[in-house]
Write a protein that holds these residues in place. Structure first.
Motif, short mmCIF file in Angstrom:
data_model
loop_
_atom_site.label_atom_id
_atom_site.label_comp_id
_atom_site.label_asym_id
_atom_site.label_seq_id
_atom_site.Cartn_x
_atom_site.Cartn_y
_atom_site.Cartn_z
N UNK A 33 0.83 -1.19 0.00
CA UNK A 33 0.00 0.00 0.00
C UNK A 33 0.87 1.25 0.00
N UNK A 34 0.32 2.32 -0.51
CA UNK A 34 0.98 3.63 -0.52
C UNK A 34 -0.06 4.70 -0.14
N UNK A 35 0.47 5.85 0.20
CA UNK A 35 -0.39 6.99 0.51
C UNK A 35 -0.03 8.14 -0.43
N UNK A 36 -1.03 8.77 -1.01
CA UNK A 36 -0.81 9.97 -1.84
C UNK A 36 -1.57 11.14 -1.21
N UNK A 37 -0.89 12.29 -1.14
CA UNK A 37 -1.46 13.48 -0.52
C UNK A 37 -1.39 14.63 -1.52
N UNK A 38 -2.49 15.39 -1.63
CA UNK A 38 -2.53 16.58 -2.49
C UNK A 38 -2.56 17.83 -1.63
N UNK A 39 -1.78 18.83 -2.04
CA UNK A 39 -1.84 20.09 -1.31
C UNK A 39 -2.91 20.99 -1.93
N UNK A 40 -3.01 22.23 -1.47
CA UNK A 40 -4.09 23.12 -1.93
C UNK A 40 -3.95 23.48 -3.41
N UNK A 41 -2.71 23.30 -3.93
CA UNK A 41 -2.50 23.59 -5.35
C UNK A 41 -2.56 22.34 -6.21
N UNK A 42 -3.08 21.25 -5.63
CA UNK A 42 -3.26 19.98 -6.33
C UNK A 42 -1.94 19.30 -6.69
N UNK A 43 -0.86 19.68 -6.00
CA UNK A 43 0.41 18.98 -6.18
C UNK A 43 0.37 17.67 -5.35
N UNK A 44 0.66 16.55 -5.99
CA UNK A 44 0.58 15.25 -5.31
C UNK A 44 1.95 14.79 -4.82
N UNK A 45 1.96 14.21 -3.63
CA UNK A 45 3.16 13.58 -3.06
C UNK A 45 2.79 12.17 -2.64
N UNK A 46 3.58 11.19 -3.09
CA UNK A 46 3.30 9.79 -2.76
C UNK A 46 4.34 9.23 -1.79
#
Length: 431
Positions: free
Chosen positions: A1-14
């Motif tokens: 499993x992995x986690x992806x997070x988006x900031x307020x500018x829709x930039x994704x970090x996995x």
């Protein structure tokens, strides 16, 4: 499993990939059995040293003693010029007793209908002195019926003289000892001469077994197996009635200590899970364990007692190997394992550890090791507790420090001043 997070500018970090697995949740998930090695342990279990002692009781109680408490006394004198090297007291009673030496209670027998089956032995050297000494014993008959006290004190001097004092017709007996009986300077002229019931071994008690305060050597157990295909994953589950240190192909499988931890072993025992994929080899492999008494059958608490939960330590190990082709196999503890003892001559939480590096079986946890002289294991266990995954973090080293001073009071004996109270695992090299 992995986690992806988006900031307020829709930039994704996995995140990096991670994984989890289910434990062994049901009894049938365990294919491995409980094994141990008892040969050295049983060899050290001594027959009672009570030979020569006689069962005694209060004479006024007749042949069918009533329920009650009685007091017994023996005064003796050791030569004034001797130096006591060692003094050992062994005693038992039907049904329970408290033994005092020179005014201090130092040995007790826990109550129970069959408590007299075992006679505890204790080192009482610090309480025995040249000159006059006094033994006092309070014995209780919990219910009407057979009652008796049986004891022996063996005093050895620095000059190798041996003095033995046993329960016999020279003891005195009294009724209703009262409070603080152990420290009273009792006037014994009015006491009765103890009644002799019979010699050690007489019915209804027979021959009594006792275990000296000894520490058995820790068993080393091993097996070898072959993994003939590319390995995808290897998962090891380890538990023990006692303490277990697991090895695979020459290495410890983890940095954990005191595995699997302390539980009420009659109800449950924990196990721990390890990813050992990196320790596996294609071809021949070796799996092994070192087993110690721990809380299961070592000395626990402050009464000088052992075998609280059981008498025979056991280990249970299950290794699941998943291959790249989708197949899998299980290697577990069973009757095909072999065992011996090694450098850990004694290992106990309260009594300490004795390690003799000369007895280290070099390479014992490697597949190339020759175990032809090792012995078969015992494949059974005294208790069958529920097995559960450990719910907390493991015990691991959190700090290391050096002793303040190291002294050698006599050749080969070292005293370390650690500068503080210390509980942990000593790792000492002296050159």
């Amino acid at each position: 499993w992995k986690v992806r997070v988006w900031d307020k500018d829709s930039h994704a970090v996995s995140s990096r990939s991670a994984e989890w697995s289910m434990g062994l949740l049901k009894p049938e998930d365990w294919k491995a059995g409980w094994i141990g090695y008892d040969a050295e342990r049983l060899k050290n279990a001594l027959q009672s040293p009570l030979g020569g002692a006689q069962w005694i009781w209060f004479p006024g109680d007749g042949s069918n003693p009533p329920k009650g408490v009685r007091l017994f006394l023996k005064d003796f004198t050791l030569p004034a010029e001797i130096k006591v090297k060692r003094a050992e007291l062994t005693a038992t009673a039907d049904d329970s007793f408290k033994f005092a030496v020179n005014g201090e209670i130092i040995l007790t027998g826990k109550p129970g209908a069959d408590s007299w089956h075992h006679a505890p032995m204790m080192d009482v050297t610090q309480w025995i002195k040249p000159g006059a000494n006094r033994l006092l014993a309070e014995a209780e008959n919990a219910a009407a019926g057979p009652a008796g006290l049986l004891a022996i004190l063996v005093v050895t001097t620095e000059e190798a003289q041996v003095f033995k004092f046993v329960t016999d017709g020279t003891w005195k007996a009294a009724i209703s000892p009262g409070g603080h009986w152990e420290s009273q300077a009792a006037e014994t002229n009015s006491w009765s001469v103890a009644r002799i019931i019979g010699n050690f071994g007489v019915a209804p008690w027979g021959i009594i077994q006792t275990t000296e305060a000894y520490l058995p050597p820790a068993p080393y157990l091993r097996t070898s197996f072959s993994a003939d295909r590319p390995i995808l994953r290897a998962t090891l589950y380890a538990s023990g009635l006692g303490l277990v240190e697991v090895h695979l192909n020459g290495q410890r499988v983890s940095e954990d200590f005191f595995t699997p931890g302390w539980t009420d072993y009659h109800k449950r025992v924990h196990y721990r899970t390890y990813d050992v994929t990196q320790l596996m080899r294609r071809g021949e492999n070796a799996l092994g364990a070192i087993l110690a008494d721990g809380w299961y059958c070592g000395y626990v608490g402050y009464k000088g007692e052992r075998d609280y939960y059981g008498k025979l330590p056991r280990v249970r190990i299950q290794l699941q190997v998943d291959y790249a082709d989708g197949s899998s196999t299980v290697i577990g503890t069973g009757s095909d394992w072999k065992a011996t003892t090694g450098p850990v001559l004694e290992a106990d939480f309260l009594k300490g550890e004795t390690y003799d590096a000369r007895k280290e079986p070099s390479g014992w946890d490697e597949p190339s090791f020759n175990d032809d002289n090792w012995q078969p294991v015992v494949a059974d266990n005294e208790v069958r507790p529920l097995m559960q995954a450990h719910p907390g973090p493991p015990v691991r080293v959190i700090a290391k420090f050096e002793p303040k001073t190291i002294n050698e009071p006599k050749p080969g004996v070292y005293v370390l001043n650690l500068g503080q109270n210390f509980a942990g695992i000593p790792r000492l090299k002296i050159s």
